[in-house]
Design an enzyme around this catalytic site. Sequence first.
Site, short mmCIF file in Angstrom:
data_model
loop_
_atom_site.label_atom_id
_atom_site.label_comp_id
_atom_site.label_asym_id
_atom_site.label_seq_id
_atom_site.Cartn_x
_atom_site.Cartn_y
_atom_site.Cartn_z
CE1 TYR A 56 28.47 14.20 -4.99
CE2 TYR A 56 28.20 11.81 -5.12
CZ TYR A 56 28.29 13.04 -5.74
OH TYR A 56 28.19 13.14 -7.10
CG ASN A 198 27.60 6.96 -8.93
OD1 ASN A 198 28.25 6.74 -7.93
ND2 ASN A 198 28.13 7.57 -9.97
#
Length: 518
Positions: A56, A198
């Site tokens: 991902y 993130n």
Amino acid sequence: MTTLIVGEQPLSIKQVVQVAQQQMPVALPSSKEWRELIQRGADFLDQLLDEDGVIYGVTTGYGDSCLVEIPKHQVNELPLQLSRFHGCGMGENLDLVTSRAVLLVRLCSLARGYSGVSLALLERLVWMLNENIVPVIPSEGSVGASGDLTPLSYIAGALVGERDVYWQGQIVPMQQVYQHYQMEPLCLRPKEGLALMNGTAVMTAIACLNYKKAEQTAYAATLITALNVLALEGNPSHFDEVLFAQKPHVGQQKIACILRQVLNSEVQTERQSPRLQDRYSLRCAPHVIGVFEDSKVWLRQFIENELNSSNDNPLIDPVNLRVLHGGHFYGGHIAQAMDSLKLMVANFADLLDRQMAQLVDHKMNHGLPRNLTGAEAERLPLNHGFKAVQIGVSAWTAEALKQTLAASIFSRSTECHNQDKVSMGTIAARDATRVLVLTEQVVAALCCASVQAIHLRGLTEQLSPVLQQFVAWTLQSFTLVKEDRPLQYDLQQIVDRFEQLQLLNSAWFNQVENADVR
């Protein structure tokens, strides 16, 4: 200066503040074990890419676009695209100190070894901190999950030479800085854009700074209360040791203990208070300030646990060689801490606002001049002393109280309903900062008003040593008011000295910090 080693040992709030204030350089561990851990994570990612593994944010798009497959020949471009399309931050920029804190907090997380980043990336972040080359980060645009994507994109963008930075007292393009140092922009490896962006670094950095400001504001409010007990001829027996032993909140007891210590002067032992009970803003000050003092344990735990976490997604396990998908970017603990902190701090403002009302009102101040004016008798009709300052205190307090609505309850589904439950942690942290700014303004006003009142009572020379030091600290920025004059600059100087953490390092702070409740 002692160098802070980032990567093997947990960091503290205090260390974040010190690095943010440029009081301490940083370095990475030199141990072979740590460097091998970092390298194993990066090598494992390379292995997965060679084997055409699906990762991902590395071989897929981001968020709801995770089903979009990235062709192998475009994988290396993806981090750059991520930093670019997130470059939509708005609002005021974080100041240099806050941005330095953000940079350190992100370094701390990545250096734990579970984000799959290269040693070269970590070294570049260390270089930026030590050379004081700091990304300019807009404050608005994060919902606190998937972390602080948009504000943190300004770190990634600076590393690749595409954003502005604070450098040598100016805001300049990072490309100009690289040219000055004859360096090439960093080329981000496949997961490094996501690893940088993130996570919860912005909200956590702001939380660290807010915690320290709240801590010193609490102690200032305690010492101001002590001055006002004296100025208003209050009853110091309200802080009796036996009385507080009957309600065993340790932090509340500590504030009462500090008040007992700093009120232990000849002026208190030689006279009796004319009243059995003072108004609540004096009598209940330990109960108000003590809520924060007792909450410091869990606030610090929440903030420092988040600080010392790997909070991007996915995590790369360099020991068992696994890719772990999860939600550690969610900033719920910081959101809760900051929503709670701003309530406590706004209560400091409200407490001091009520004390200010007593000081200036001749119906309640037990013989002090109206509005604390220091004018001579023939000039009294013209002078209004602290009348306008009291109005300002009321305004700042009202605005602080208005800001206390919890940000964390305003979660909203976003990003094609992939981010359908978010923390709002960064907004909560920014709200807390605003409440602190307003409360510091209230504190500054009360510093001046309380010192003026003590002077008008003729008690300056009879204060305990700690209160004498506090009065002297205030008088470094404030001149006693005889004839009316604008007080804006006196107040702002005191606020500025709070922001520079000078109170935190002063002798009286250390003395009350080490107070023994027993």
